[in-house]
Design a protein around this motif. Structure first.
Motif, short mmCIF file in Angstrom:
data_model
loop_
_atom_site.label_atom_id
_atom_site.label_comp_id
_atom_site.label_asym_id
_atom_site.label_seq_id
_atom_site.Cartn_x
_atom_site.Cartn_y
_atom_site.Cartn_z
N PHE A 1 72.11 75.52 -23.25
CA PHE A 1 72.42 74.10 -23.44
C PHE A 1 73.16 73.53 -22.22
N TRP A 2 74.24 74.17 -21.79
CA TRP A 2 75.03 73.62 -20.68
C TRP A 2 74.31 73.75 -19.35
N HIS A 3 73.53 74.83 -19.20
CA HIS A 3 72.70 74.99 -18.00
C HIS A 3 71.75 73.80 -17.86
N ILE B 1 82.02 67.07 -7.12
CA ILE B 1 82.79 65.93 -7.65
C ILE B 1 82.90 65.99 -9.16
N LEU B 2 81.75 65.99 -9.87
CA LEU B 2 81.84 66.11 -11.33
C LEU B 2 82.23 67.52 -11.76
N ARG B 3 81.92 68.51 -10.92
CA ARG B 3 82.25 69.92 -11.17
C ARG B 3 81.79 70.38 -12.56
N VAL B 4 80.48 70.22 -12.78
CA VAL B 4 79.89 70.63 -14.06
C VAL B 4 79.39 72.06 -13.95
N PRO B 5 79.95 73.00 -14.75
CA PRO B 5 79.40 74.34 -14.75
C PRO B 5 78.04 74.36 -15.45
N PRO B 6 77.08 75.21 -15.07
CA PRO B 6 77.25 76.27 -14.07
C PRO B 6 76.99 75.83 -12.63
N ILE B 7 76.66 74.54 -12.40
CA ILE B 7 76.35 74.13 -11.03
C ILE B 7 77.61 74.21 -10.15
N SER B 8 78.78 74.04 -10.76
CA SER B 8 80.02 74.11 -9.98
C SER B 8 80.48 75.56 -9.76
N ARG C 1 58.60 60.96 -0.52
CA ARG C 1 59.01 62.35 -0.73
C ARG C 1 60.45 62.59 -0.27
N ARG C 2 60.84 62.04 0.89
CA ARG C 2 62.18 62.28 1.41
C ARG C 2 63.24 61.61 0.54
N ALA C 3 62.89 60.47 -0.06
CA ALA C 3 63.85 59.82 -0.95
C ALA C 3 64.09 60.68 -2.18
N LEU C 4 63.01 61.25 -2.74
CA LEU C 4 63.17 62.11 -3.92
C LEU C 4 63.92 63.39 -3.56
N MET C 5 63.64 63.94 -2.37
CA MET C 5 64.37 65.14 -1.94
C MET C 5 65.86 64.82 -1.74
N SER C 6 66.13 63.69 -1.11
CA SER C 6 67.53 63.26 -0.92
C SER C 6 68.23 63.17 -2.26
N SER C 7 67.55 62.55 -3.22
CA SER C 7 68.11 62.36 -4.55
C SER C 7 68.46 63.71 -5.19
N ALA C 8 67.56 64.67 -5.09
CA ALA C 8 67.81 65.98 -5.71
C ALA C 8 68.99 66.68 -5.05
N LEU C 9 69.06 66.63 -3.71
CA LEU C 9 70.15 67.30 -3.00
C LEU C 9 71.49 66.62 -3.28
N MET C 10 71.51 65.29 -3.23
CA MET C 10 72.76 64.58 -3.48
C MET C 10 73.24 64.82 -4.91
N GLY C 11 72.30 64.87 -5.85
CA GLY C 11 72.67 65.11 -7.24
C GLY C 11 73.32 66.48 -7.42
N LEU C 12 72.76 67.50 -6.79
CA LEU C 12 73.34 68.84 -6.90
C LEU C 12 74.74 68.88 -6.29
N ILE D 1 71.74 78.41 -7.50
CA ILE D 1 71.34 77.02 -7.71
C ILE D 1 69.99 76.75 -7.05
N ALA D 2 69.79 77.37 -5.89
CA ALA D 2 68.49 77.22 -5.21
C ALA D 2 67.37 77.74 -6.10
N GLY D 3 67.65 78.81 -6.85
CA GLY D 3 66.64 79.34 -7.75
C GLY D 3 66.32 78.37 -8.88
N TRP D 4 67.31 77.63 -9.34
CA TRP D 4 67.10 76.69 -10.44
C TRP D 4 66.44 75.39 -9.98
N ALA D 5 66.92 74.87 -8.85
CA ALA D 5 66.49 73.51 -8.45
C ALA D 5 65.55 73.50 -7.25
#
Lengths: 202, 202
Positions: free
Chosen positions: A147-149, B167-174, B150-161, B181-185
């Motif tokens: 869920f959190w993932h 900043i938001l420090r949401v686990p497990p991404i934090s 394509r570059r806008a969507l890639m920018s969006s994905a990288l900035m979001g991660l 993370i590279a494996g997931w996204a």
């Protein structure tokens, strides 16, 4: 009104409660903050906080000047199996909400500026979103870790789109409609919601 | 050194050029800014700017306190067909770079705070990334519209991660490693790089 006195119905009182709430949420985070602590900080009776705000999440939305009512989230998900086009609906709804807020005091940029400048504001925001937004979207098939993932990856995708649209302003994400962007990025969100698993590595 | 005088090799001079560059980039954006304008603003000879900085992108990296050298991007891409695991490599490299910058003056949060507070800083950053980072990754198969989409969507994905991690420090991404993370996204980034098309709607 007596000079300097506070009374129910005084617009200043509501503003003072909101100012106190900002201090309390930044100091204690969302989960630990209580309406009683906000009342104490504002120097008013707790009943007065309840008079103006329908609970803690309502007060947080006002304190952070968020452009939405988290109580609407539940209706979109029904707590059941994910809808088809769940990702598209989520992206379109999220960006439409922030589009409407642009130019007001509650723009995405102003929220981001507050979070980037003060980690405790970001912490409060994360706790709020986890407790009031994501937690009502839990699927029956999701254990805690999954869920959190999934919610972290969904958060990442949504924040990235908003950051690219409102702050970096990269076309075409800055110029397209929320519906168009939902068409491009919605499937990613749906995949994160339905397929991502903690052990997945490709 | 004569009192109050500026000489090559004076550490203050370099700092003054960087301060002037911040003003010029914020005022004129990345593309329009010239080393001559920076020299004029700093009150030094243009040759002195060249003495300290190897061109405009080098000066921008210093002015924005970016934790990387954009000239390394080209080597990773070779300007040829996308590598397998291109998305994974990009995510891992991007997050590793910002991980190393945490706790320094060039953290992701400090860059975001500058961009959120001042739209002209965000504009300069977008122009810089487009011109110095993305433009060297163009594939032979990409027309202008597809390329920027394509570059806008890639920018969006990288900035979001990065936003979710720092900043938001949401686990497990934090809490995960850049490689995890590279494996997931990463696959999402690869899809954006190789499959996304402006007319795509599902």
């Amino acid at each position: 009104m007596s000079p300097g006195g506070r009374r129910p119905g005084n617009a200043d009182t509501r503003a003072e409660i909101i100012a106190a709430a900002r201090l309390v949420f930044a100091d204690q985070g969302y989960e630990k903050a209580s309406l009683r602590a906000v009342a104490r900080t504002a120097g008013v009776d707790a009943a007065l906080v309840h008079h103006y705000f329908d609970g803690k999440s309502d007060l947080f939305v006002a304190a952070m000047a968020l452009p939405f009512d988290p109580r609407t989230v539940k209706n979109e998900y029904h707590g059941e199996e994910p809808m088809p086009y769940l990702g598209e609906a989520t992206v379109e709804g999220f960006l439409t909400m922030w589009d409407l807020a642009e130019g007001t005091g509650s723009s995405f940029a102003s929220c981001v500026a507050a979070m980037a400048a003060n980690p405790s504001v970001a912490d409060a925001m994360r706790e709020f979103v986890n407790e009031r937004v994501w937690s009502v979207t839990r699927g029956a098939d999701e254990d805690d870790q999954t869920f959190w993932h999934r919610r972290a990856l969904m958060s990442s995708a949504l924040m990235g789109l908003a950051f690219t649209r409102y702050i970096l302003r990269v076309p075409p994400i800055s110029t397209a409609t929320p519906k168009e962007i939902a068409g491009w990025a919605g499937p990613t969100l749906t995949r994160f919601r339905t397929e991502a698993a903690p052990e997945e590595t490709d």
